[in-house]
Design a protein around this motif. Structure first.
Motif, short mmCIF file in Angstrom:
data_model
loop_
_atom_site.label_atom_id
_atom_site.label_comp_id
_atom_site.label_asym_id
_atom_site.label_seq_id
_atom_site.Cartn_x
_atom_site.Cartn_y
_atom_site.Cartn_z
N GLU A 78 26.66 82.97 80.23
CA GLU A 78 27.63 83.95 80.36
C GLU A 78 27.38 85.35 80.95
OE1 GLU A 78 29.56 84.28 76.49
OE2 GLU A 78 30.12 82.26 76.20
N ILE A 79 28.16 85.66 81.75
CA ILE A 79 28.22 87.02 82.35
C ILE A 79 29.17 87.98 81.65
CG2 ILE A 79 26.87 85.97 84.73
CD1 ILE A 79 29.89 86.38 85.93
N HIS A 80 28.74 89.33 81.73
CA HIS A 80 29.34 90.31 81.37
C HIS A 80 30.56 91.00 82.41
CE1 HIS A 80 30.26 93.59 78.32
NE2 HIS A 80 30.23 94.53 79.52
N HIS A 81 31.48 89.77 82.51
CA HIS A 81 32.68 90.04 83.24
C HIS A 81 33.56 88.91 83.39
CE1 HIS A 81 34.44 91.95 87.05
NE2 HIS A 81 33.16 92.56 87.24
N PHE A 82 34.85 89.34 84.00
CA PHE A 82 35.99 88.40 83.91
C PHE A 82 35.83 87.21 85.25
CE2 PHE A 82 37.91 91.98 85.83
CZ PHE A 82 38.52 91.39 86.86
N PHE A 83 34.94 87.49 86.02
CA PHE A 83 34.76 86.43 87.36
C PHE A 83 33.24 86.63 87.66
CE2 PHE A 83 36.14 90.12 89.46
CZ PHE A 83 35.00 90.33 90.51
#
Length: 228
Positions: A78-83
């Motif tokens: 998971e990345i710390h962003h919404f895309f």
């Protein structure tokens, strides 16, 4: 999937930059050289310019994306962003991502700043031409022609320059996510309203649609009252 999304995002963003500068040139010709406009901006020329913008937009991010795809990633998926943006993705890299991040910053700065500079130059000439128009109605018409495009340019370039025309941060920032909403969500939402609602035919069609809905609601209300 993340790399594909990243490539499409950068390709479409680059295409947006080239299309905005193409539209700025079109408005420069329409206001500064109105008598020569039909010969300087023919259908064939405009088609070539739009095609070149799309081709250049999809070729520009190709090399950085290929380099990023060769990196090794570790940690949570998971990345710390919404895309899937480049900054949050590179923070998941196990090895050194200096070359990739530097290339992304340099290339993004070149595309964003060069197209922004050409756009500003076009509008500098446009402003001087508008100031030379003797009638107030003529100046108002010229300003309305450029106002919608300039609004999109201001929102788009202000946010993209802040995000990509600087070194990629090694730490996550909530501000980056907030700013990215403007160029990823707000600007595309504003485009149809800013450009289409200036068109007289579109406004008339919208008024007719609203009036028909109002009549339909009134008729339904009358039927309900009669049945009751």
């Amino acid at each position: 999937g993340c790399i594909s999304q990243l490539y499409l995002f950068f390709a479409l963003a680059s295409t947006e930059c080239f299309l905005l500068v193409t539209m700025a040139y079109d408005r420069y010709l329409a206001i500064c050289r109105p008598l020569h406009y039909p010969t300087l901006m023919t259908l064939q020329i405009s088609t070539r310019m739009v095609t070149a913008a799309w081709v250049a937009g999809f070729l520009a991010p190709l090399v950085p994306i290929v380099l990023i795809s060769q990196l090794s990633f570790c940690g949570p998926k998971e990345i710390h962003h919404f895309f899937c943006d480049v900054g949050p993705l590179l923070r998941r890299s196990c090895g050194s991502a200096f070359l990739s991040s530097t290339l992304v910053t340099v290339l993004a700065s070149m595309v964003i700043l060069s197209t922004c500079a050409f756009t500003m130059v076009s509008y500098t000439f446009i402003i001087f031409s508008i100031l030379r128009i003797p009638s107030a109605s003529g100046r108002q018409k010229a300003v309305s022609t450029c106002g919608s495009h300039l609004t999109v340019v201001a929102i788009f370039y202000a946010t993209t320059i802040f995000t990509y025309a600087r070194p990629i941060s090694t730490t996550a920032s909530e501000l980056d996510k907030v700013v990215s909403v403007f160029y990823a969500v707000v600007t595309p939402l504003l485009n149809p309203m800013i450009y289409s609602l200036r068109n007289k035919e579109v406004r008339e069609a919208l008024k007719k649609l609203v009036s028909r809905k109002q009549v339909f609601v009134k008729n339904i209300g009358t039927v309900i009252m009669v049945c009751w």
